[in-house]
Motif scaffolding. Structure first.
Motif, PDB file in Angstrom:
ATOM      1  N   GLY A   1       0.727  -1.136   0.066  1.00  0.00           N
ATOM      2  CA  GLY A   1      -0.179   0.327  -0.005  1.00  0.00           C
ATOM      3  C   GLY A   1       0.007   1.408   0.015  1.00  0.00           C
ATOM      4  N   THR A   2       2.066   1.214  -0.110  1.00  0.00           N
ATOM      5  CA  THR A   2       3.245   2.491  -0.050  1.00  0.00           C
ATOM      6  C   THR A   2       3.910   2.166  -1.050  1.00  0.00           C
ATOM      7  N   LEU A   3       3.449   3.174  -1.568  1.00  0.00           N
ATOM      8  CA  LEU A   3       4.581   3.716  -3.034  1.00  0.00           C
ATOM      9  C   LEU A   3       6.152   4.171  -1.865  1.00  0.00           C
ATOM     10  N   ARG A   4       6.668   3.642  -3.284  1.00  0.00           N
ATOM     11  CA  ARG A   4       7.986   4.622  -2.774  1.00  0.00           C
ATOM     12  C   ARG A   4       9.584   4.712  -3.443  1.00  0.00           C
ATOM     13  N   VAL A   5       9.833   5.938  -3.402  1.00  0.00           N
ATOM     14  CA  VAL A   5      10.841   6.590  -4.340  1.00  0.00           C
ATOM     15  C   VAL A   5      11.820   6.555  -3.866  1.00  0.00           C
ATOM     16  N   THR A   6      12.611   6.499  -4.631  1.00  0.00           N
ATOM     17  CA  THR A   6      14.513   6.103  -4.340  1.00  0.00           C
ATOM     18  C   THR A   6      15.237   6.324  -5.168  1.00  0.00           C
ATOM     19  N   GLU A   7      16.237   7.589  -4.755  1.00  0.00           N
ATOM     20  CA  GLU A   7      16.799   7.957  -5.916  1.00  0.00           C
ATOM     21  C   GLU A   7      18.172   7.184  -6.238  1.00  0.00           C
ATOM     22  N   THR A   8      18.151   7.284  -7.308  1.00  0.00           N
ATOM     23  CA  THR A   8      19.585   5.970  -7.913  1.00  0.00           C
ATOM     24  C   THR A   8      20.528   6.645  -7.629  1.00  0.00           C
ATOM     25  N   SER A   9      21.296   7.916  -7.433  1.00  0.00           N
ATOM     26  CA  SER A   9      22.095   8.254  -7.589  1.00  0.00           C
ATOM     27  C   SER A   9      22.153   9.559  -6.825  1.00  0.00           C
ATOM     28  N   PRO A  10      22.825  10.358  -6.011  1.00  0.00           N
ATOM     29  CA  PRO A  10      23.301  11.389  -5.686  1.00  0.00           C
ATOM     30  C   PRO A  10      23.616  12.220  -6.254  1.00  0.00           C
ATOM     31  N   ASP A  11      24.422  12.095  -7.595  1.00  0.00           N
ATOM     32  CA  ASP A  11      25.230  12.786  -8.912  1.00  0.00           C
ATOM     33  C   ASP A  11      23.842  12.798  -9.785  1.00  0.00           C
ATOM     34  N   SER A  12      22.494  12.787  -9.920  1.00  0.00           N
ATOM     35  CA  SER A  12      21.803  12.662 -10.623  1.00  0.00           C
ATOM     36  C   SER A  12      19.733  13.105 -10.860  1.00  0.00           C
ATOM     37  N   PHE A  13      19.211  12.997 -11.231  1.00  0.00           N
ATOM     38  CA  PHE A  13      17.534  13.389 -10.734  1.00  0.00           C
ATOM     39  C   PHE A  13      17.302  11.937 -10.755  1.00  0.00           C
ATOM     40  N   ALA A  14      17.191  10.856 -11.544  1.00  0.00           N
ATOM     41  CA  ALA A  14      16.830   9.763 -11.640  1.00  0.00           C
ATOM     42  C   ALA A  14      16.768   9.046 -10.109  1.00  0.00           C
TER      43      ALA A  14
END
Length: 400
Positions: free
Chosen positions: A265-278
């Protein structure tokens, strides 16, 4: 994107010329590209594919096989098997640099080479062939009358692509004996076959043989009216789009970016790298990518956050219309929704304040009268996401 030139030792110790195209930030995947027979890493198709994939977050190593381009060695001493060995050497060089390849891409005979090499590369999770022959011996039809001279003298000059090349008997014998079926049967990676029906160099029937010989997961996508060398920019761009989208399903996220599975029930967003916005988005069993365009510092590996909001509105609108039409039994054959997002002046503001505006254009196909169309337009406004966007909402933020 950045590009680095370097050399590495090939199968026989000759130094092979290579170019590594890197995306901005941490690559989400690393691809090894094998060029077509007698071509080089700088052929137009190779440059366009590598550049396009790098713009989409995939690092690409392309190199000249022994005796070709800027690589050392004599081409007449090489074979199909030595090309495969050069591929393995290239993979080892990537691994030494901390960029273990997970994707193999091969064009024409290079496609046959990656199919042969893949079963012995456990890190490979995806293989892509572009206009590849199912039988490597297919290339010998280019030698014509020179085959007799090669047999008599052990090596002979052959005109290929308007330039002379010396072909040795060892190559002819090796490529004639090459059989891809055992490699296809052992392929432990997802396969994507790209081929043009009008390819006059390697016929479309080759794609069918490769596809049928492999186990699932496998996919086939036609390149329509593209030529064998993908000489038109639009054809190379289309191949990049297909490879980029397809690969997301099979290639793991970069090391260090895999997030623990989100609670139900939770959508999780995790950055792929500190060097990008992806960003990697997990929604239950589904994974997506969000990013920003290159012009604002992103790597364009996925839609923008506002693009995802617009997608939610468009998808919900289409689903709501379909549910109503299905319940009424109305002849709606197809639905598509265009959503444009921008800023507009608030109608009740005297200070010139701007608000977000989402403009929907709904396309309906089917034998519908004007009254039915008008009613379906009304139903679109009952889409739950539409209602959410129009309501005053609250976002509660806290530290985890």
């Amino acid at each position: 994107m950045t590009s680095e030139k370097f050399t590495f030792a090939g199968h026989a110790g000759h130094m092979l010329a290579a170019r590594l195209d890197m995306p901005n930030g941490t690559p989400r995947a690393v691809a090894l590209f094998a060029h077509c027979f007698t071509c080089s890493k700088e052929i137009v198709a190779a440059r366009r594919l590598a550049s396009g994939l790098a713009d989409n977050g995939i690092a690409v190593l392309r190199f000249d096989f022994t005796g070709l381009g800027h690589s050392e060695g004599a081409f007449e001493t090489t074979t199909f098997s030595s090309n495969v060995a050069d591929l393995r050497a290239a993979a080892a060089e990537l691994d030494r640099r901390g960029l273990t390849p997970t994707l193999l891409i091969g064009h024409s005979l290079g496609g046959a080479a990656v199919l042969r090499a893949a079963p012995d590369m456990p890190s490979i999770k995806g293989v892509v062939t572009i206009g590849a022959p199912a039988d490597p011996g297919h290339v010998t039809h280019n030698f014509g009358a020179a085959l007799a001279s090669i047999a008599e003298h052990g090596v002979a000059e052959v005109q290929l692509g308007g330039r002379p090349l010396n072909i040795g008997q060892g190559f002819v014998d090796d490529v004639a004996a090459a059989n891809l079926q055992p490699a296809l049967a052992k392929l432990n990676a997802a396969l994507l076959v790209l081929h043009a029906p009008r390819d006059h160099v390697v016929g479309i029937e080759n794609a069918g043989e490769i596809f049928l010989g492999a186990k699932h997961p496998k996919s086939f996508v036609t390149l329509d009216d593209a030529d064998h060398l993908l000489s038109k920019p639009a054809d190379a761009a289309y191949a990049v789009d297909v490879i980029t989208t397809w690969s997301r399903r099979y290639l793991p996220a970069p090391v260090g970016t895999q997030a623990a599975k989100a609670p139900e029930g939770t959508l999780r967003v995790t950055e792929t790298s500190p060097d990008s916005f992806a960003q990697t988005i997990q929604v239950g069993d589904h994974t997506m990518i969000a990013d920003e365009p290159v012009k604002v510092g992103g790597t364009n590996t996925g839609p923008t956050p506002y693009g995802l909001v617009s997608a939610g509105l468009g998808a919900c609108t289409s689903m709501t219309i379909r549910m109503y039409a299905r319940r009424k039994g109305w002849p709606v054959d197809g639905i598509s929704v265009d959503v444009d997002h921008g800023k507009c002046h608030a109608s009740d503001s005297k200070a010139g304040d701007k608000i977000d505006c989402f403009t929907r254009t709904i396309h309906l196909t089917g034998d519908l009268d004007e009254e039915q169309k008008a009613r379906l337009l009304e139903i679109a406004d009952k889409c739950p996401v539409h209602k959410t966007l129009e309501r005053t909402n609250e976002v509660v933020t806290k530290l985890g």
